[in-house]
Design a protein around this motif. Structure first.
Motif, mmCIF file in Angstrom:
data_model
loop_
_atom_site.group_PDB
_atom_site.id
_atom_site.type_symbol
_atom_site.label_atom_id
_atom_site.label_comp_id
_atom_site.label_asym_id
_atom_site.label_seq_id
_atom_site.Cartn_x
_atom_site.Cartn_y
_atom_site.Cartn_z
ATOM 1 N N ASN A 159 0.563 -0.834 -0.205
ATOM 2 C CA ASN A 159 0.407 -0.064 -0.410
ATOM 3 C C ASN A 159 0.851 1.032 0.361
ATOM 4 O OD1 ASN A 159 -2.815 1.450 -0.414
ATOM 5 N ND2 ASN A 159 -2.676 1.460 2.479
ATOM 6 N N VAL A 160 1.866 1.589 -0.693
ATOM 7 C CA VAL A 160 2.471 2.674 -1.224
ATOM 8 C C VAL A 160 2.571 3.280 -2.567
ATOM 9 C CG1 VAL A 160 5.362 3.455 -1.176
ATOM 10 C CG2 VAL A 160 4.195 1.116 0.899
ATOM 11 N N HIS A 161 2.218 4.115 -2.944
ATOM 12 C CA HIS A 161 1.782 4.740 -3.693
ATOM 13 C C HIS A 161 2.061 4.953 -4.239
ATOM 14 C CE1 HIS A 161 -1.001 1.489 -3.871
ATOM 15 N NE2 HIS A 161 -1.358 1.230 -2.951
ATOM 16 N N GLY A 162 2.408 5.987 -5.430
ATOM 17 C CA GLY A 162 2.224 7.353 -5.377
ATOM 18 C C GLY A 162 1.663 8.460 -6.003
ATOM 19 N N PRO A 163 1.373 9.545 -6.788
ATOM 20 C CA PRO A 163 0.267 10.288 -6.657
ATOM 21 C C PRO A 163 -0.890 9.306 -7.619
ATOM 22 C CG PRO A 163 2.530 11.257 -7.156
ATOM 23 C CD PRO A 163 2.567 10.031 -7.671
ATOM 24 N N GLY A 165 -2.309 7.237 -6.932
ATOM 25 C CA GLY A 165 -2.602 5.970 -6.405
ATOM 26 C C GLY A 165 -2.777 4.690 -6.549
ATOM 27 N N TYR A 166 -3.822 3.737 -6.259
ATOM 28 C CA TYR A 166 -3.336 2.187 -6.650
ATOM 29 C C TYR A 166 -3.691 1.848 -8.037
ATOM 30 C CZ TYR A 166 -4.618 -2.718 -6.336
ATOM 31 O OH TYR A 166 -4.525 -4.056 -6.178
ATOM 32 N N PHE A 167 -4.249 2.606 -8.315
ATOM 33 C CA PHE A 167 -5.318 1.960 -9.968
ATOM 34 C C PHE A 167 -3.768 2.184 -10.464
ATOM 35 C CE2 PHE A 167 -8.962 1.689 -7.928
ATOM 36 C CZ PHE A 167 -9.554 0.388 -8.050
ATOM 37 N N GLY A 168 -2.978 4.034 -10.593
ATOM 38 C CA GLY A 168 -1.810 3.872 -11.050
ATOM 39 C C GLY A 168 -0.741 3.272 -10.572
ATOM 40 N N THR A 169 -0.983 2.723 -9.406
ATOM 41 C CA THR A 169 0.862 1.152 -9.774
ATOM 42 C C THR A 169 0.323 0.536 -10.335
ATOM 43 O OG1 THR A 169 0.547 2.808 -7.138
ATOM 44 C CG2 THR A 169 1.988 0.078 -8.001
ATOM 45 N N VAL A 170 -1.009 -0.303 -10.083
ATOM 46 C CA VAL A 170 -1.446 -1.085 -10.971
ATOM 47 C C VAL A 170 -1.177 -0.607 -12.652
ATOM 48 C CG1 VAL A 170 -2.981 -2.917 -12.197
ATOM 49 C CG2 VAL A 170 -2.850 -2.041 -9.400
ATOM 50 N N GLU A 171 -1.464 0.468 -12.873
ATOM 51 C CA GLU A 171 -1.447 -0.068 -14.405
ATOM 52 C C GLU A 171 0.214 0.401 -15.129
ATOM 53 O OE1 GLU A 171 -3.345 2.814 -17.116
ATOM 54 O OE2 GLU A 171 -4.717 2.904 -15.381
ATOM 55 N N ALA A 172 0.795 1.185 -14.094
ATOM 56 C CA ALA A 172 2.121 1.512 -13.918
ATOM 57 C C ALA A 172 3.573 -0.287 -13.607
ATOM 58 C CB ALA A 172 3.111 2.200 -13.006
ATOM 59 N N GLY A 214 11.660 4.304 -29.560
ATOM 60 C CA GLY A 214 10.478 4.203 -29.794
ATOM 61 C C GLY A 214 9.454 3.035 -28.871
ATOM 62 N N ILE A 215 10.209 2.605 -28.254
ATOM 63 C CA ILE A 215 10.344 1.142 -27.313
ATOM 64 C C ILE A 215 9.866 1.551 -26.128
ATOM 65 C CG2 ILE A 215 8.835 -0.905 -26.543
ATOM 66 C CD1 ILE A 215 9.723 -2.043 -29.371
ATOM 67 N N THR A 216 11.047 1.537 -26.104
ATOM 68 C CA THR A 216 11.727 2.245 -24.673
ATOM 69 C C THR A 216 11.914 3.370 -24.167
ATOM 70 O OG1 THR A 216 13.935 1.122 -25.597
ATOM 71 C CG2 THR A 216 13.571 2.437 -23.387
ATOM 72 N N ALA A 217 11.698 4.148 -24.583
ATOM 73 C CA ALA A 217 10.798 5.954 -24.300
ATOM 74 C C ALA A 217 9.427 5.833 -23.781
ATOM 75 C CB ALA A 217 10.885 7.131 -25.267
ATOM 76 N N GLY A 218 8.476 5.156 -24.897
ATOM 77 C CA GLY A 218 7.405 5.279 -24.844
ATOM 78 C C GLY A 218 7.034 4.408 -23.640
ATOM 79 N N ALA A 219 7.719 3.593 -23.261
ATOM 80 C CA ALA A 219 7.110 2.425 -21.627
ATOM 81 C C ALA A 219 7.165 2.791 -21.359
ATOM 82 C CB ALA A 219 7.907 1.037 -22.202
ATOM 83 N N VAL A 220 8.561 3.795 -21.112
ATOM 84 C CA VAL A 220 8.966 5.024 -19.044
ATOM 85 C C VAL A 220 8.183 6.186 -19.359
ATOM 86 C CG1 VAL A 220 10.250 6.989 -19.064
ATOM 87 C CG2 VAL A 220 11.368 4.592 -19.675
ATOM 88 N N GLY A 221 6.985 6.569 -20.617
ATOM 89 C CA GLY A 221 6.119 7.162 -21.042
ATOM 90 C C GLY A 221 4.704 6.733 -19.705
ATOM 91 N N LEU A 228 2.871 8.817 -11.833
ATOM 92 C CA LEU A 228 3.141 11.122 -11.040
ATOM 93 C C LEU A 228 0.914 10.603 -11.848
ATOM 94 C CD1 LEU A 228 5.815 11.117 -13.203
ATOM 95 C CD2 LEU A 228 5.356 10.911 -10.553
ATOM 96 N N ALA A 229 -0.298 10.098 -12.113
ATOM 97 C CA ALA A 229 -1.382 10.722 -12.053
ATOM 98 C C ALA A 229 -1.100 12.095 -13.224
ATOM 99 C CB ALA A 229 -2.134 11.081 -11.217
#
Length: 417
Positions: A159-163, A165-172, A214-221, A228-229
């Motif tokens: 339960n440690v998340h960034g801005p 929240g939980y769903f942002g962490t799941v997507e990341a 493209g894949i590397t930079a795109g995946a970072v975003g 970061l929301a």
């Protein structure tokens, strides 16, 4: 040195993919109302494919892809690879048990063991000494995304998340593991294998850099944006990612067209795989910016199903059986071994290809055409068609694993190279 007829990572990949098939059959029983809903069955099935199947397989072949050579193998290398195998296969069941029971500490211990195995894999890959390998940078970059994905999993468990929240962490977590780690390995492997498999030089060699960046930079975003929301960062990452993937597909299609046009079934599986990787792209802006106007939750479920069953599973169908045979060979060079193996294993059938893609179409229709009582029927048909194709694949993979090699007297070292 410890020896085994098959690469132990590939054996475990085959085992977990069979378990995943049984879990999909269980999903069919739930959809048909034959059995009660099983807790977390969907997420367990997804992880049977991702960590259980694909990650195990990539642990097995990544050193070979990155250019590790048999003459560089030492006793210390063999011990390191066995430690990776033991750590990965002790940690992964603990993750599954923790997920199924909701026991956080068990899942955390399991994730820690997997992270330790990944550290060992990184050391192995970075010791590769063949600068001529086309996808070397892909294979050295990819595991770092898996590190990020595991760290995001720790955030979900603790339960440690960034801005975001939980769903942002799941997507990341999902984006790092799938759009980062798996996609980079897949792209590098395609550049390594396809010229030999299709009988032609890479059609657009200069686009390899476009694909990599493209894949590397795109995946970072795509990882940083949800965490970061920041929707604008996610969208920018998606645009850059699409450019890199389009460059990859231009090379795949171009190389096939100028080559001998051999292996059309494997070519179809590759195209089908990237269709379902790309299919969520036009829906992403709507889900992010206008979630009230579209069935956002249903689209996200279909997108994850597409990534797992449409993209990963089709790439596995195309290449994992020939990789399993090639790993038994003493012939130099990963591409040469897999090309030779492709002539000895059963070619995927058009029925199998049609089944998995029609199944994915049905699963996506449950999200974009949720009409009346058709959703349950479409879902049932979709999982059934995927399971049929998966069954063909499981037979092919285990046939490849159990068929004695004619060139190695039946043994291969765990380093796979």
């Amino acid at each position: 040195m410890l020896r085994t007829r098959n690469d132990p990572f590939l054996v475990m990949a085959g085992l977990y993919l069979v378990i995943g098939l049984f879990a999909t059959v269980g999903t069919l029983g739930v959809e048909a109302g034959v059995i009660d809903v099983l807790p977390r069955l969907r997420w367990l099935t997804i992880h049977f494919v991702t960590i259980g199947g694909m990650t195990q397989a990539l642990f097995g072949v990544l050193p070979a892809l990155a250019g590790s050579r048999r003459e560089d193998t030492t006793d210390a290398t063999v011990r390191n690879r066995w430690l990776q195998w033991l750590s990965l296969n002790a940690g992964y069941p603990l993750i599954l048990i923790g997920m199924a029971t909701g026991t956080t500490i068990v899942a955390v211990v399991g994730a820690s063991l997997v992270l330790g195995a990944l550290a060992g894999l990184l050391a192995t890959v970075y010791r590769s000494k063949d600068p001529a390998v086309d996808g070397r940078f892909y294979f050295r970059t990819a595991p770092w995304f898996l590190v990020v994905g595991i760290l995001a999993a720790f955030g979900m468990l603790l339960n440690v998340h960034g801005p975001g929240g939980y769903f942002g962490t799941v997507e990341a977590h999902v984006h790092a593991n799938v759009w980062g780690f798996l996609a980079l390995v897949a792209a590098g492997a395609l550049f390594t294998v396809l010229p030999r498999l299709f009988g032609a030089d890479l059609r657009y060699p200069r686009l390899r850099r476009v694909t990599y960046w493209g894949i590397t930079a795109g995946a970072v975003g795509l990882v940083a944006g949800p965490w970061l929301a920041r929707h604008e960062l996610t969208m920018l990452g998606l645009v850059v990612y699409v450019v890199g993937t389009a460059a990859l597909l231009a090379n795949v299609i171009g190389t096939y067209r100028v080559g001998e046009r051999a292996q059309p079934e494997r070519f179809a599986l590759i195209l089908g795989a990237y269709l379902w990787l790309a299919f969520p792209v036009p829906w992403a802006p709507l889900v992010l910016l206008f979630p009230e106007t579209v069935p956002a939750t249903a689209i996200e479920i279909a997108a994850i199903d597409g990534l797992v069953f449409g993209w990963m599973l089709q790439l596995a169908m195309a290449f994992l059986p020939i990789v399993a045979v090639g790993a038994k060979s003493d012939r130099a060079g990963f591409a040469a071994r897999t090309t030779a193996a492709s002539e000895t294993v059963r070619t995927p059938s058009w029925l199998q290809i049609a089944s998995v893609n029609l199944g994915m179409l049905a699963l996506w229709l449950t999200a974009i055409l949720p009409v009346g009582g058709t959703v349950d029927s479409l879902s049932l048909v979709g999982y059934l068609l995927v399971a049929v194709a998966w069954g063909f694949f499981a037979v092919d993979l285990w046939t490849a694993l159990t068929t004695p090699s004619t060139s190695t007297a039946g043994t291969s070292e765990i380093p796979s190279e």
